[in-house]
Design a protein around this motif. Structure first.
Motif, PDB file in Angstrom:
ATOM      1  N   SER A  38      42.774  43.919   5.110  1.00  0.00           N
ATOM      2  CA  SER A  38      42.271  45.155   4.832  1.00  0.00           C
ATOM      3  C   SER A  38      41.058  44.846   3.918  1.00  0.00           C
ATOM      4  CB  SER A  38      43.189  46.312   4.043  1.00  0.00           C
ATOM      5  OG  SER A  38      43.386  45.635   2.819  1.00  0.00           O
ATOM      6  N   TYR A  39      40.074  45.650   3.673  1.00  0.00           N
ATOM      7  CA  TYR A  39      38.858  45.557   2.847  1.00  0.00           C
ATOM      8  C   TYR A  39      39.274  45.715   1.563  1.00  0.00           C
ATOM      9  CZ  TYR A  39      36.087  46.369   6.903  1.00  0.00           C
ATOM     10  OH  TYR A  39      35.616  46.469   8.486  1.00  0.00           O
ATOM     11  N   GLU A  40      40.145  46.581   1.197  1.00  0.00           N
ATOM     12  CA  GLU A  40      40.621  46.741  -0.116  1.00  0.00           C
ATOM     13  C   GLU A  40      41.298  45.560  -0.702  1.00  0.00           C
ATOM     14  OE1 GLU A  40      41.101  48.889  -3.697  1.00  0.00           O
ATOM     15  OE2 GLU A  40      40.334  49.534  -1.867  1.00  0.00           O
ATOM     16  N   ALA A  41      42.290  44.800   0.114  1.00  0.00           N
ATOM     17  CA  ALA A  41      42.889  43.658  -0.325  1.00  0.00           C
ATOM     18  C   ALA A  41      41.883  42.389  -0.667  1.00  0.00           C
ATOM     19  CB  ALA A  41      43.769  43.216   0.716  1.00  0.00           C
ATOM     20  N   LEU A  42      40.759  42.326   0.248  1.00  0.00           N
ATOM     21  CA  LEU A  42      39.787  41.528  -0.460  1.00  0.00           C
ATOM     22  C   LEU A  42      39.234  41.983  -1.645  1.00  0.00           C
ATOM     23  CD1 LEU A  42      37.235  39.632   1.896  1.00  0.00           C
ATOM     24  CD2 LEU A  42      36.218  40.641  -0.266  1.00  0.00           C
ATOM     25  N   LEU A  43      38.724  43.039  -1.736  1.00  0.00           N
ATOM     26  CA  LEU A  43      37.977  43.431  -3.014  1.00  0.00           C
ATOM     27  C   LEU A  43      38.958  43.247  -4.063  1.00  0.00           C
ATOM     28  CD1 LEU A  43      36.238  46.634  -2.028  1.00  0.00           C
ATOM     29  CD2 LEU A  43      35.326  44.539  -1.955  1.00  0.00           C
ATOM     30  N   GLN A  44      40.420  43.254  -4.087  1.00  0.00           N
ATOM     31  CA  GLN A  44      41.158  43.099  -5.233  1.00  0.00           C
ATOM     32  C   GLN A  44      41.192  41.679  -5.562  1.00  0.00           C
ATOM     33  OE1 GLN A  44      44.800  44.947  -4.020  1.00  0.00           O
ATOM     34  NE2 GLN A  44      43.866  47.063  -4.495  1.00  0.00           N
ATOM     35  N   ASP A  45      40.848  40.714  -4.628  1.00  0.00           N
ATOM     36  CA  ASP A  45      40.757  39.327  -5.034  1.00  0.00           C
ATOM     37  C   ASP A  45      39.587  38.840  -6.113  1.00  0.00           C
ATOM     38  OD1 ASP A  45      40.597  36.586  -5.206  1.00  0.00           O
ATOM     39  OD2 ASP A  45      41.018  36.191  -3.242  1.00  0.00           O
ATOM     40  N   LYS A  46      40.046  38.688  -7.383  1.00  0.00           N
ATOM     41  CA  LYS A  46      39.317  38.568  -8.582  1.00  0.00           C
ATOM     42  C   LYS A  46      38.343  37.323  -8.319  1.00  0.00           C
ATOM     43  CE  LYS A  46      42.120  40.846 -11.810  1.00  0.00           C
ATOM     44  NZ  LYS A  46      42.767  40.925 -13.325  1.00  0.00           N
ATOM     45  N   ALA A  47      38.720  36.147  -7.642  1.00  0.00           N
ATOM     46  CA  ALA A  47      37.781  35.398  -7.019  1.00  0.00           C
ATOM     47  C   ALA A  47      36.759  35.423  -6.536  1.00  0.00           C
ATOM     48  CB  ALA A  47      38.812  34.113  -6.348  1.00  0.00           C
ATOM     49  N   VAL A  48      36.588  36.646  -5.638  1.00  0.00           N
ATOM     50  CA  VAL A  48      35.546  36.972  -4.815  1.00  0.00           C
ATOM     51  C   VAL A  48      34.292  37.500  -5.713  1.00  0.00           C
ATOM     52  CG1 VAL A  48      34.514  38.626  -3.292  1.00  0.00           C
ATOM     53  CG2 VAL A  48      36.582  37.764  -3.052  1.00  0.00           C
ATOM     54  N   ASP A  49      33.056  36.806  -5.808  1.00  0.00           N
ATOM     55  CA  ASP A  49      31.942  37.141  -6.681  1.00  0.00           C
ATOM     56  C   ASP A  49      31.268  38.294  -6.075  1.00  0.00           C
ATOM     57  OD1 ASP A  49      32.556  35.289  -8.927  1.00  0.00           O
ATOM     58  OD2 ASP A  49      32.188  33.599  -7.397  1.00  0.00           O
ATOM     59  N   ALA A  50      31.011  38.056  -4.738  1.00  0.00           N
ATOM     60  CA  ALA A  50      29.916  38.859  -4.140  1.00  0.00           C
ATOM     61  C   ALA A  50      30.388  38.945  -2.673  1.00  0.00           C
ATOM     62  CB  ALA A  50      28.580  38.194  -3.948  1.00  0.00           C
ATOM     63  N   VAL A  51      30.201  40.040  -2.020  1.00  0.00           N
ATOM     64  CA  VAL A  51      30.579  40.586  -0.719  1.00  0.00           C
ATOM     65  C   VAL A  51      29.301  40.803   0.224  1.00  0.00           C
ATOM     66  CG1 VAL A  51      32.707  41.635  -1.212  1.00  0.00           C
ATOM     67  CG2 VAL A  51      30.751  43.024  -1.189  1.00  0.00           C
ATOM     68  N   TYR A  52      29.310  40.512   1.389  1.00  0.00           N
ATOM     69  CA  TYR A  52      28.477  40.857   2.417  1.00  0.00           C
ATOM     70  C   TYR A  52      29.141  41.778   3.410  1.00  0.00           C
ATOM     71  CZ  TYR A  52      25.760  40.509   6.745  1.00  0.00           C
ATOM     72  OH  TYR A  52      25.060  40.646   8.108  1.00  0.00           O
ATOM     73  N   ILE A  53      28.385  43.067   3.231  1.00  0.00           N
ATOM     74  CA  ILE A  53      28.900  44.252   4.187  1.00  0.00           C
ATOM     75  C   ILE A  53      28.009  44.443   5.481  1.00  0.00           C
ATOM     76  CG2 ILE A  53      29.058  46.722   4.023  1.00  0.00           C
ATOM     77  CD1 ILE A  53      29.806  46.671   0.996  1.00  0.00           C
TER      78      ILE A  53
END
Length: 325
Positions: free
Chosen positions: A58-73
């Motif tokens: 899910s997109y939400e699960a990725l966004l909850q990962d604190k190791a992610v700094d930036a996202v490409y949408i």
């Protein structure tokens, strides 16, 4: 201790991702970290194939990962606003595919939230970074061209599949949001100004999706532009007329590596000069490098949200108020 590498996450497994995956892998300051799909198995297969470290269902699960700094949408345009805002609320910087939104209100909302959170958001007009377009700009800002009087540009991409996401009401951007946005952005960039007025003819399909647009824009005294975009033809071309010269450009939005040329006609000459451009890096590579460095250096990226607002403002008006044909 300051951060040295940016962990990138990608929301969706869209085909367009291939343009940024290799640049993220190749750049020493970026890491291809996580991908999200709406299906865990699909995400895991995609991650294994492309080389992601993590996969989320899910997109939400990725966004909850604190190791992610930036996202490409890169999900459908109709979902951009929702997921940009959610990404910002989770503390992520955002690089978003064009068109970033389909209306001015949404992008101003994004700008406000980004400013509140101290995060970066940029729309992915990668051609603006590329050596080919930079050389075109160099000519347009020089005495070789003089005052730019007229720009004509087209971008067309035939959509033969009726189920293509770009043709779905509420999700797809239509021809203006998918290819016309480039034409409009090109005109605004060449003049380095916002149009003062415009008039457009738009052809809609039976789902009320804009399939073709012909538009005229006035930027000032003796400064006009025309563009054509379509989902029922292919190809791209540009012509720029200045007081001192003219440019003829095949595929003005080319962003590959290698050599390409455009033609410059000085004065009244009918004999063109072949202006060759050798690009060592793709537009997507330069885009990823700049945005990544902007995060690390705590500075603004090359392309601003104000620039995007200028584009969306005209785009929205053309799609909603263009003369139907």
């Amino acid at each position: 201790m300051s951060k040295e590498i940016i962990n990138w996450g990608i929301l969706s497994t869209a085909q367009i991702n291939r343009a940024v995956i290799d640049p993220i892998k190749k750049f020493s300051k970026s890491h291809l970290y996580a991908v999200a799909s709406r299906n865990q198995e699909k995400a895991e297969n995609y991650a294994k194939e492309k080389g992601f470290e993590k996969a989320y269902g899910s997109y939400e699960a990725l966004l909850q990962d604190k190791a992610v700094d930036a996202v490409y949408i890169s999900n459908p345009n109709g979902l951009h606003h929702e997921w940009i805002i959610k990404a910002l609320e989770h503390g992520k910087h955002v690089l978003c595919e064009k068109s970033i939104t389909t209306n001015e209100k949404d992008i101003r909302d994004i700008k406000a939230v980004a400013a509140q959170k101290g995060l970066l958001v940029m729309e992915g007009f990668m051609y603006r970074y590329h050596a080919f377009f930079q050389k075109i700009l160099e000519y347009c800002r020089s005495d070789k061209m003089g005052v730019i009087q007229n720009v004509q540009v087209s971008r067309c991409s035939w959509q033969r599949n009726p189920d293509d996401i770009r043709l779905q009401p509420g999700l797809g951007p239509g021809a203006m949001g998918d290819v016309g946005c480039y034409c409009l952005n090109f005109c605004r960039s060449i003049f380095d100004a916002e149009p003062k007025s415009w008039r457009a003819f738009v052809r809609y399909n039976d789902k009320d999706i804009d399939m073709e647009t012909t538009a005229s824009l006035a930027f000032g005294e003796q400064q006009t532009a025309q563009f054509f975009c379509s989902f029922t033809s292919d190809g791209s071309f540009a012509s720029i007329i200045g007081a001192n010269g003219r440019l003829s450009i095949y595929e003005p939005f080319w962003v590959g590596a290698g050599e390409r040329e455009f033609l410059y006609y000085p004065g009244k000459s009918h004999e063109p000069e072949h202006v060759k451009v050798n690009a060592e890096k793709t537009g997507h590579c330069l885009e990823i490098e700049d945005f990544t460095n902007a995060i690390l250096e705590k500075r603004k990226p090359y392309l601003s949200l104000d620039d995007s607002i200028g584009n969306v403002r005209v785009l929205e008006d053309i799609v909603e108020k263009g003369i139907s044909i």
